[in-house]
Design a protein around this motif. Sequence first.
Motif, PDB file in Angstrom:
ATOM      1  N   TYR A  36      -3.677   5.020   5.959  1.00  0.00           N
ATOM      2  CA  TYR A  36      -4.322   4.299   4.662  1.00  0.00           C
ATOM      3  C   TYR A  36      -4.239   2.676   4.952  1.00  0.00           C
ATOM      4  N   GLY A  37      -5.729   2.235   4.487  1.00  0.00           N
ATOM      5  CA  GLY A  37      -5.886   0.881   4.771  1.00  0.00           C
ATOM      6  C   GLY A  37      -6.570   0.768   6.167  1.00  0.00           C
ATOM      7  N   SER A  70       2.639  -1.441   5.735  1.00  0.00           N
ATOM      8  CA  SER A  70       1.239  -1.886   4.986  1.00  0.00           C
ATOM      9  C   SER A  70       0.641  -3.075   5.617  1.00  0.00           C
ATOM     10  N   TYR A  78      -7.425  -3.076  -3.700  1.00  0.00           N
ATOM     11  CA  TYR A  78      -6.569  -1.932  -3.905  1.00  0.00           C
ATOM     12  C   TYR A  78      -5.971  -1.894  -5.314  1.00  0.00           C
ATOM     13  N   MET A  83       0.760  -1.135  -0.060  1.00  0.00           N
ATOM     14  CA  MET A  83      -0.071  -0.042  -0.008  1.00  0.00           C
ATOM     15  C   MET A  83       0.829   1.215  -0.122  1.00  0.00           C
ATOM     16  N   ALA A 103      -9.912   2.795  -3.069  1.00  0.00           N
ATOM     17  CA  ALA A 103      -8.572   2.264  -2.957  1.00  0.00           C
ATOM     18  C   ALA A 103      -8.037   1.966  -4.189  1.00  0.00           C
TER      19      ALA A 103
END
Length: 378
Positions: free
Chosen positions: A102-103, A77, A229, A42, A254
């Motif tokens: 993020y995620g 990530s 993603y 990510m 995403a």
Amino acid sequence: MRRISACVALIVVAMLTVLAGGLSAQVEPIRIGVCEPMTGAMAAGGQMTWEGILLAHEMTPEVLGRPIRLFLADNKSDPVESANAVAKLIDQDKVIAIIGSYGSSNSMAGGDVAEKAGIPMITDSATNPLVTEGKDYMFRACFIDPFQGEVMAKYAYGEGIRKVAILIDVAQDYSVGLANYFEATFKQLTGDARSVVAKVAYNTGDQDFSAQLTQVINSGAEALFVPGYFGDMALVAKQLRALGSKILLMGGDAIDAPELVIIGGEAAEGIVFSTFYSAEAPATPEAQKFVDAFKAKYGKTPNANGALGYDTYNILVDAIRRAGSDDPKAIRDALANTVDFPAVTGSTTIDESGNATKDAVLLRVEDGKFRYLTTIKP
């Protein structure tokens, strides 16, 4: 005597000036942590978010008369690394608030640590409802998946599609949650429990989707929703088109990353997805100011993650200003009372669950670029 007294006075004034300058230089900074994926699957999302945060910090470098110091921790990530990164920011860097991540799985893991420590944490782009559910110190600057799933299901239905397939990354909370919300809304719209003609799974890191895509094609689906993603969607697009299928590809926020087109190439053409922001349709006067500053600093047009990084920093700094303190509890209370903040990604109000109420934007890949389609209000 008068000359000596005057000299002594001058010396005293000089000493006081130096002392004051020394005290000023020693003003304790406001310490804000940033937990983002700078490496791993990510990384592109985390790096784009960090660009927005840095720009916001450059434009607003202090609050309460004190300089703001950022501490960046790479969560790689990974949820376990996210928990470790947040623990480091709290225990070693002594931050009073955290931005990230993020995620959704990363935010959920890191948020658990921040919650136990009583440190407010605001995620820029994690959309799974579980990120904030049952937490007092966890907030977000983005919309949530029930809304996003509904938006994409309504788009498909409005395009005349009555049979869809869904490809789910079962290792990601974001993917599983968004798939469920999309499915429920689409079935409700069609009035047909069999309108989702195929649900197929994969795991983070998979590279070969041929078996799943063959099943999708054989199901007779008119569209494929991929709540994954950007890297996954790019590979899916290439492999789906290589199999000769021209069905509509749809995704969520995403996949909003340049890598979608860089990796997917011509196969990415026509993909439609929901996201938070488009430089083609500024949501507020602040948005155009942000676009101009971002282009000047980075030499490129910002995407949604850069915009959300910028917004999240500014929402947090605004809360610190309104709290009038660096006390985590006071900051938490101010975040919870955020109303109509003029964010780049749209006017933002934090509701009783810590979630942001704001618009969704639909984009489509055309000629290798993300082009604005429309804005959907909650």
